[in-house]
Each structure stands twice: as structure tokens, then as C-alpha cells.
Motif scaffolding. Structure first.
Motif, mmCIF file in Angstrom:
data_model
loop_
_atom_site.group_PDB
_atom_site.id
_atom_site.type_symbol
_atom_site.label_atom_id
_atom_site.label_comp_id
_atom_site.label_asym_id
_atom_site.label_seq_id
_atom_site.Cartn_x
_atom_site.Cartn_y
_atom_site.Cartn_z
ATOM 1 N N GLY A 1 0.689 -1.266 0.214
ATOM 2 C CA GLY A 1 -0.106 0.013 -0.054
ATOM 3 C C GLY A 1 0.655 1.259 -0.106
ATOM 4 N N ILE A 2 1.990 1.140 0.369
ATOM 5 C CA ILE A 2 3.187 2.331 0.336
ATOM 6 C C ILE A 2 3.659 2.501 -1.109
ATOM 7 N N LEU A 3 3.151 3.441 -1.883
ATOM 8 C CA LEU A 3 3.597 3.777 -3.208
ATOM 9 C C LEU A 3 4.799 4.355 -3.130
ATOM 10 N N PHE A 4 5.446 4.675 -4.740
ATOM 11 C CA PHE A 4 6.703 5.234 -4.978
ATOM 12 C C PHE A 4 7.916 4.708 -4.262
ATOM 13 N N GLY A 5 8.831 5.433 -4.673
ATOM 14 C CA GLY A 5 10.221 4.818 -3.848
ATOM 15 C C GLY A 5 11.172 6.001 -3.106
ATOM 16 N N GLY A 6 10.399 6.644 -2.609
ATOM 17 C CA GLY A 6 10.818 8.128 -1.859
ATOM 18 C C GLY A 6 11.436 7.775 -0.322
ATOM 19 N N ILE A 7 11.259 6.317 0.226
ATOM 20 C CA ILE A 7 11.482 6.243 1.426
ATOM 21 C C ILE A 7 12.882 5.430 1.701
ATOM 22 N N GLN B 1 13.206 11.156 9.266
ATOM 23 C CA GLN B 1 12.311 12.261 9.671
ATOM 24 C C GLN B 1 12.652 12.953 10.875
ATOM 25 N N HIS B 2 12.754 14.265 11.127
ATOM 26 C CA HIS B 2 13.328 14.979 12.055
ATOM 27 C C HIS B 2 11.965 15.226 12.860
ATOM 28 N N ILE B 3 11.514 14.119 13.797
ATOM 29 C CA ILE B 3 10.232 14.508 14.469
ATOM 30 C C ILE B 3 10.061 15.478 15.504
ATOM 31 N N PHE C 1 6.877 23.856 10.805
ATOM 32 C CA PHE C 1 6.195 22.987 9.950
ATOM 33 C C PHE C 1 5.263 23.861 8.996
ATOM 34 N N ASP C 2 5.314 23.539 7.782
ATOM 35 C CA ASP C 2 4.530 24.561 6.671
ATOM 36 C C ASP C 2 3.747 23.220 5.919
ATOM 37 N N ILE C 3 2.603 23.078 5.615
ATOM 38 C CA ILE C 3 2.037 21.966 4.837
ATOM 39 C C ILE C 3 1.789 22.473 3.375
ATOM 40 N N GLY C 4 2.413 23.505 3.193
ATOM 41 C CA GLY C 4 2.429 23.873 1.657
ATOM 42 C C GLY C 4 3.584 23.570 1.199
ATOM 43 N N GLY C 5 4.542 22.527 1.781
ATOM 44 C CA GLY C 5 5.908 22.244 0.951
ATOM 45 C C GLY C 5 5.307 20.991 0.253
ATOM 46 N N MET C 6 6.519 20.320 -0.244
ATOM 47 C CA MET C 6 6.359 18.890 -0.862
ATOM 48 C C MET C 6 6.889 17.628 0.146
ATOM 49 N N PRO C 7 6.090 16.812 0.321
ATOM 50 C CA PRO C 7 6.225 15.741 1.110
ATOM 51 C C PRO C 7 7.556 14.950 0.844
ATOM 52 N N VAL C 8 8.281 14.673 1.714
ATOM 53 C CA VAL C 8 9.837 14.096 1.570
ATOM 54 C C VAL C 8 9.784 12.857 0.892
ATOM 55 N N GLY C 9 8.667 12.052 0.821
ATOM 56 C CA GLY C 9 8.644 10.884 0.154
ATOM 57 C C GLY C 9 8.448 11.168 -1.317
ATOM 58 N N ASN D 1 8.282 20.762 3.710
ATOM 59 C CA ASN D 1 7.302 21.048 5.000
ATOM 60 C C ASN D 1 7.950 21.399 6.113
ATOM 61 N N GLY D 2 9.078 20.652 6.453
ATOM 62 C CA GLY D 2 9.741 21.098 7.760
ATOM 63 C C GLY D 2 10.922 21.762 7.514
#
Length: 236
Positions: free
Chosen positions: A174-180, A194-196, A201-209, A235-236
Motif C-alpha cells: 500500500g505504500i507507493l513510490f520509491g521515496g522512503i 524524519q526529524h520528528i 512546519f508548513d503544509i505548503g511544501g512537498m512531502p519528503v517521500g 514541509n519541515g
């Protein structure tokens, strides 16, 4: 003629997929081939993670309204409700956003005292005398939220995208793509950490994955990878 490789096989406990085409075609094939496994994998766990975190009081009552604002939709042909799927695939970003809101409202750090590590996943690199054969080894451990769910239906997915070079993702049903966790045809390996404990944090950016997937598709050198990473809005 050599017989074509199967699109799906089971090997050493892993689901092995061979996907090709555009994003829709690869995503559809992933869902079709792993329809039963996806429901046992990490998506249901991730979909309920924020709600569970809030209900246990780990983020405080001030975060409850933020956690309830996530019911937008995305389709998948595996019987998972759209809202649940969206909550699952946006969990890493949502978690950081909710935590950031909580830290600003409560004026308190979010750290190990809540039972949450401040850094996601570990990696190790060894080369030279540190390895038996002298070659470089890059190891990765997914010790992030989801241990026990992520590794229940593990996947090795070979991608041949219509746009970009081939890459293989070490992932879960269920986890798509190869960004992880992935490596591409040019010999680059990629792992996400991930720097937890980030405070902004800004939700307007591109997810790291997603940007990681772009690196796997288009980077043929470390310089290419750096240009892609420097050119995206995080995002972060």
C-alpha cells in the motif's frame, strides 16, 4: 526467447512486484496485486495513528481539533475508505504539523517523555576494512512509527516508470513510490529520516517521500540528487 518475469511473486517472505507505466498504472497495479495484503499492512495503522496519539493525551487536548481536520479523499481499489487512505498517506506530515501546533500552543517540547523518539529511522554505512569484502554497504532500519505493521507485509517493488529511470523500492503493501527506501539504475541509494522534533512546519511544501521518489527517477549522480533536494520546498 526468455520468458517475461512475473509481475508478482512471493520470495523469502517478501511480496515482489514489477510495475511499469505512468503513476496511475503503477499505482493501480500495486493495489490490484496486493489487494488482500494492503488491509493487513501499515495503511490502517497509519490512518488511525494521529487519532490514537491525541486520545492518549500525548499531544494534549489542544491538538484534537487539528487531528479532526483531515477527512479529504483519495481513491484506491482495495476497499479502504477514501478518508482513511488519505489519513494514512499523509500521516508523516500530519503528525509533524499537529505536533508543531501543540508545541506552539502548549509552549512545551515534544520529546522522549511522550514515548516518541525525536528522530525517525536509523542507517549505517560501512566500507573499507569495516566490511568483509571492502565494498561499501548501506544499511537501513525502519524503526519509525509502524513497527509491527510496516513489516507485516513487506514489499520489494521494481519500478519502470514511463517518465524517468528504473528503481527498486523496499517498502510495504500500500505504500507507493520509491521515496522512503530505494536504489536506482544509476547506483544511488536513498533512505529518509524524519526529524520528528522539528518546531516549524508548513503544509505548503512537498512531502519528503515524493521528492525522494523524484531523486530516484531523475538523479544520475549525487550532484543531480542535491539539485533536486535543494530545489524543492520542504514541509519541515
Amino acid at each position: 526467447m526468455t520468458a517475461p518475469l512475473p509481475r508478482y511473486e512471493r520470495s523469502h517472505g517478501f511480496h515482489v512486484l514489477r510495475l511499469d507505466g505512468d503513476d496511475y498504472e503503477m499505482g493501480f497495479a500495486h493495489g490490484l496485486l496486493l489487494k488482500d495484503a494492503i488491509g493487513r499492512g501499515p495503511l490502517p495503522y497509519f490512518a488511525r495513528y494521529i487519532e490514537k496519539l491525541v486520545s492518549t493525551g500525548a499531544l494534549g487536548e489542544s491538538a484534537a481539533s487539528a487531528a479532526r481536520a483531515l477527512g479529504v479523499g483519495l481513491g484506491l481499489t482495495v476497499g479502504i475508505p477514501r478518508g482513511e487512505l488519505m489519513r494514512a498517506v499523509t500521516m508523516p506530515e500530519t503528525y509533524l504539523w499537529v505536533a508543531s501546533v501543540y508545541k506552539k500552543l502548549a509552549k512545551a517540547p515534544l520529546g522522549a517523555r511522550h514515548g516518541v523518539p525525536t528522530f525517525g529511522c536509523t542507517s549505517a554505512i560501512a566500507w573499507g576494512d569495516a566490511t568483509k569484502h571492502g565494498r561499501m554497504l548501506h544499511g537501513r532500519n525502519f524503526d519509525y512509527q509502524g513497527v509491527g505493521a510496516w513489516d507485516r507485509e513487506q514489499v520489494v517493488a521494481f519500478h519502470a516508470p514511463k517518465d524517468g529511470q528504473r528503481y527498486v523500492a523496499i517498502t510495504s503493501a500500500g505504500i507507493l513510490f520509491g521515496g522512503i527506501t530505494a536504489m536506482n539504475a544509476s547506483g544511488l541509494t536513498l533512505v529518509v529520516h524524519q526529524h520528528i522534533a522539528c518546531t516549524d512546519f508548513d503544509i505548503g511544501g512537498m512531502p519528503v517521500g515524493i521528492v525522494g521518489d523524484e531523486v530516484m527517477r531523475y538523479a544520475r549522480s549525487l550532484d543531480d540528487a542535491r539539485r533536486i533536494l535543494d530545489g524543492h520546498t520542504p514541509n519541515g
